[in-house]
Design an enzyme around this catalytic site. Structure first.
Site, PDB file in Angstrom:
ATOM      1  N   ASP A   1       0.829  -1.204   0.000  1.00 34.71           N
ATOM      2  CA  ASP A   1       0.000   0.000   0.000  1.00 34.71           C
ATOM      3  C   ASP A   1       0.869   1.262   0.000  1.00 34.71           C
ATOM      4  O   ASP A   1       1.875   1.319   0.708  1.00 34.71           O
ATOM      5  CB  ASP A   1      -0.879  -0.030   1.264  1.00 34.71           C
ATOM      6  CG  ASP A   1      -1.967   1.013   1.229  1.00 34.71           C
ATOM      7  OD1 ASP A   1      -2.741   1.009   0.261  1.00 34.71           O
ATOM      8  OD2 ASP A   1      -2.045   1.831   2.169  1.00 34.71           O
TER       9      ASP A   1
ATOM     10  N   GLU B   1       2.076  -0.418  -4.879  1.00 30.29           N
ATOM     11  CA  GLU B   1       1.138   0.620  -5.310  1.00 30.29           C
ATOM     12  C   GLU B   1       1.936   1.925  -5.312  1.00 30.29           C
ATOM     13  O   GLU B   1       2.161   2.527  -4.265  1.00 30.29           O
ATOM     14  CB  GLU B   1      -0.041   0.731  -4.342  1.00 30.29           C
ATOM     15  CG  GLU B   1      -1.080   1.708  -4.856  1.00 30.29           C
ATOM     16  CD  GLU B   1      -1.918   2.378  -3.768  1.00 30.29           C
ATOM     17  OE1 GLU B   1      -3.021   2.784  -4.064  1.00 30.29           O
ATOM     18  OE2 GLU B   1      -1.445   2.534  -2.616  1.00 30.29           O
TER      19      GLU B   1
HETATM   20  C1  NOJ Z   1      -4.359   3.002  -1.018  1.00 29.04           C
HETATM   21  C2  NOJ Z   1      -5.488   2.014  -0.877  1.00 29.04           C
HETATM   22  O1  NOJ Z   1      -5.711   1.390  -2.116  1.00 29.04           O
HETATM   23  C3  NOJ Z   1      -6.685   2.794  -0.387  1.00 29.04           C
HETATM   24  O2  NOJ Z   1      -7.858   2.042  -0.439  1.00 29.04           O
HETATM   25  C4  NOJ Z   1      -6.381   3.277   1.000  1.00 29.04           C
HETATM   26  O3  NOJ Z   1      -7.456   4.089   1.456  1.00 29.04           O
HETATM   27  C5  NOJ Z   1      -5.102   4.106   1.031  1.00 29.04           C
HETATM   28  N1  NOJ Z   1      -4.034   3.496   0.296  1.00 29.04           N
HETATM   29  C6  NOJ Z   1      -4.632   4.310   2.447  1.00 29.04           C
HETATM   30  O4  NOJ Z   1      -4.178   3.101   2.982  1.00 29.04           O
END
Ligand code: NOJ
Length: 531
Positions: free
Chosen positions: A204, A269
């Site tokens: 993440d 990500e």
């Molecule tokens: C990216 C995640 O995909 C999202 O759903 C989340 O709210 C944020 N990061 C914070 O963790």
């Protein structure tokens, strides 16, 4: 070109994202769980996907639906138990599907024991697990950083008089990755899940872990027009000091050494658009692959889309996880115009993505060609929507997976689900589309199968071809040509010499062979192979 012998397991594979709360509910409480996912691995195997990414299912107070973790090595009771995880891994592995766990290293929950200790004992060892700053001279927030989810990225701890940093909700305090103990904690977390059978991690906000050591203000690019839209306010700044710091990539080199003995994959990500900056994350033993997120966030702008895909692909021909949908944005079918047109545009883009090398990921329901779910304002659940007046939030893409036209579209045995939405008609469900050979589901399945059977589509050198318009993207490999016509009219595209046969088309076409040139209808992608 990567030789077959040296290729990692994920080369040429197709990933699939299951949003833990919405994929399938095994215990009838209206919230998706691991048992529900285990019961549906057959669907994923039938679809032909190779790896399943499950969004966070760890213990969490749920302010950000699991992305606020209070215990990284246990399953939240709403999602099941550790035994359920073991059962799911066995079920997935039994049908040849790898399991990718979603690790959240940028922040914890404000109810994580580390943060509770940091608050209660400002001189204790856990204080430095988080990022604390004194107020600015004269008072107020330490700098101008803003949260992705609205408001400043700083919240005051009234007891100590210091602010803590949170790039998301105040309930998601950011960890201090300059503290070596934090890195040690995550080493152990990764090993825990690998030892339990995980095949890797989706990371993440992988670009956010380190912050500027001097906590300098971010440069303001423009004054935001919509002062109520957190996304627009966030985009008004150049994130020079809170995101994408050089040191962050070193974390993944360390992690790669941890997961390598397990053949684990690291999928980041990385919300950075610059193709050159992106490349650093997959260089020199760091991440295996990363999501390129621009296509997930944009409205229908085919010229921009193709231009960006090409720029990123040319620098990273084999290391991008291509996505057009995920759980954070309106579904591409809706974003790209809605209805049949949106569904055709979305599939044409994904067909091109399936030809780019790397590891594309489908998002649950994408295989059904469906648009966003419809939710009454009083049922909105995403904090982006509930805490910011007028912000759309991310609930539309998070409504339950429609399996059939029964109760809660077959997602649960109760109609009282965590995110109540309008039921979808049979033709938007898995059951309805399995019965219809002309459905989106069958076409996506055919694409996944064709890709798997055609290594020429994702190996070897790829060259972008000249096309009659910037809205047409075409890619040539040794044994395949992919053409995506994202324009609104039929185009004629010159082909390399020889006779070409149609391997796959994103919509039913009359022709099966072409030589010299091919006419491609609007909003359609075709894959050709030498006849
Ligand atoms: C990216 C995640 O995909 C999202 O759903 C989340 O709210 C944020 N990061 C914070 O963790």
């Amino acid at each position: 070109m990567t030789s077959a012998a040296a290729a990692p397991w994920w080369h040429g594979t197709m990933g699939y994202e299951a949003y833990a709360r919405s994929f399938a509910d095994g215990d009838g409480d209206g919230i998706g769980d691991l048992a529900g996912i285990a019961a549906h691995v057959g669907h994923l195997a039938w679809l032909g996907v190779d790896a399943l990414w499950i969004t966070p299912f760890f213990r969490s107070p749920g302010f950000d639906h699991g992305y606020d973790v209070s215990d990284y090595t246990d399953v939240d009771p709403i999602h099941g138990t550790l035994d359920d995880f073991d059962t799911l891994v066995a079920a997935a592995h039994g049908v040849g599907i790898k399991v990718i766990v979603d690790v959240v290293p940028n922040h914890t929950s404000s109810l994580h024991p580390w943060f509770l200790a940091a608050l209660s004992d400002p001189h204790g060892p856990y204080r430095d697990y988080y990022i604390w700053r004194d107020p600015a001279p004269g008072g107020g927030h330490p700098n101008n950083w803003v949260s992705h989810f609205g408001g400043p990225a700083w919240t005051l701890d009234p007891v100590s008089g210091q602010y803590y940093c949170h790039l998301f909700l105040p309930e998601q305090p950011d960890l201090n990755w300059r503290n070596p103990s934090v890195a040690d904690e995550f080493d152990a977390i990764l090993r825990f899940w690998c030892d339990r059978g995980a095949d890797g991690f989706r990371i993440d906000v992988a670009h956010a872990l380190y912050k500027d050591e001097q906590f300098r203000d971010n440069p303001l690019i423009r004054e935001p027009e919509q002062l109520t839209d957190p996304g627009e306010i966030f985009q008004s700044f150049e994130h020079r000091y809170d995101l994408d710091q050089d040191e962050t990539v070193d974390v993944y080199r360390r992690w790669k050494r941890i997961v390598a003995p397990y053949q684990g994959i690291l999928v980041g990500e990385v919300g950075t658009s610059d193709p050159v900056r992106i490349s650093r994350y997959v260089a020199d033993g760091a991440l295996d692959t990363l999501f390129y997120l621009k296509p997930v966030w944009m409205t229908w702008q085919p010229l921009v889309l193709l231009d960006r895909l090409r720029a990123v692909h040319e620098l990273n021909p084999e290391r991008i996880s291509w996505v057009v949908d995920n759980h954070d944005s309106s579904r591409s079918v809706s974003r790209f115009g809605g209805g049949e047109v949106g569904a055709h545009r979305s599939m044409a883009v994904f067909t091109l993505m399936a030809s780019l090398g790397g590891m594309p990921f489908l998002y649950q329901g994408q295989e059904l060609g469906i648009g966003d779910g419809i939710i009454a304002p009083e049922h909105l659940a995403d904090p982006v929507a509930t805490r910011n007046v007028g912000a759309a939030g991310r609930d539309g893409c998070r409504t339950v997976m429609p399996w059939n036209d029964g109760i809660a579209n077959g997602f649960s045995t109760t109609s009282d689900c965590w995110l109540p939405a309008e039921d979808r008609p049979l033709e938007e469900t898995v059951a309805g589309q399995i019965a219809d050979p002309a459905s989106w589901l069958h076409r996506y399945r055919a694409l996944v199968a064709y890709r798997k059977a055609t290594p020429a589509l994702w190996t070897g050198e790829a060259t972008w071809m000249d096309t009659p318009s910037g809205a047409v993207g075409a890619l040539r490999r040794h044994g395949a040509v992919t053409i995506a016509n994202l324009a609104d009219e039929t185009v004629t595209v010159e082909l390399p010499p020889g006779l070409w046969s149609l391997g796959f088309a994103s919509r039913a076409l009359g022709e099966t062979e072409a030589t010299g040139s091919i006419q491609v209808p609007a909003q359609t992608a075709v894959i050709l192979e030498p006849a």
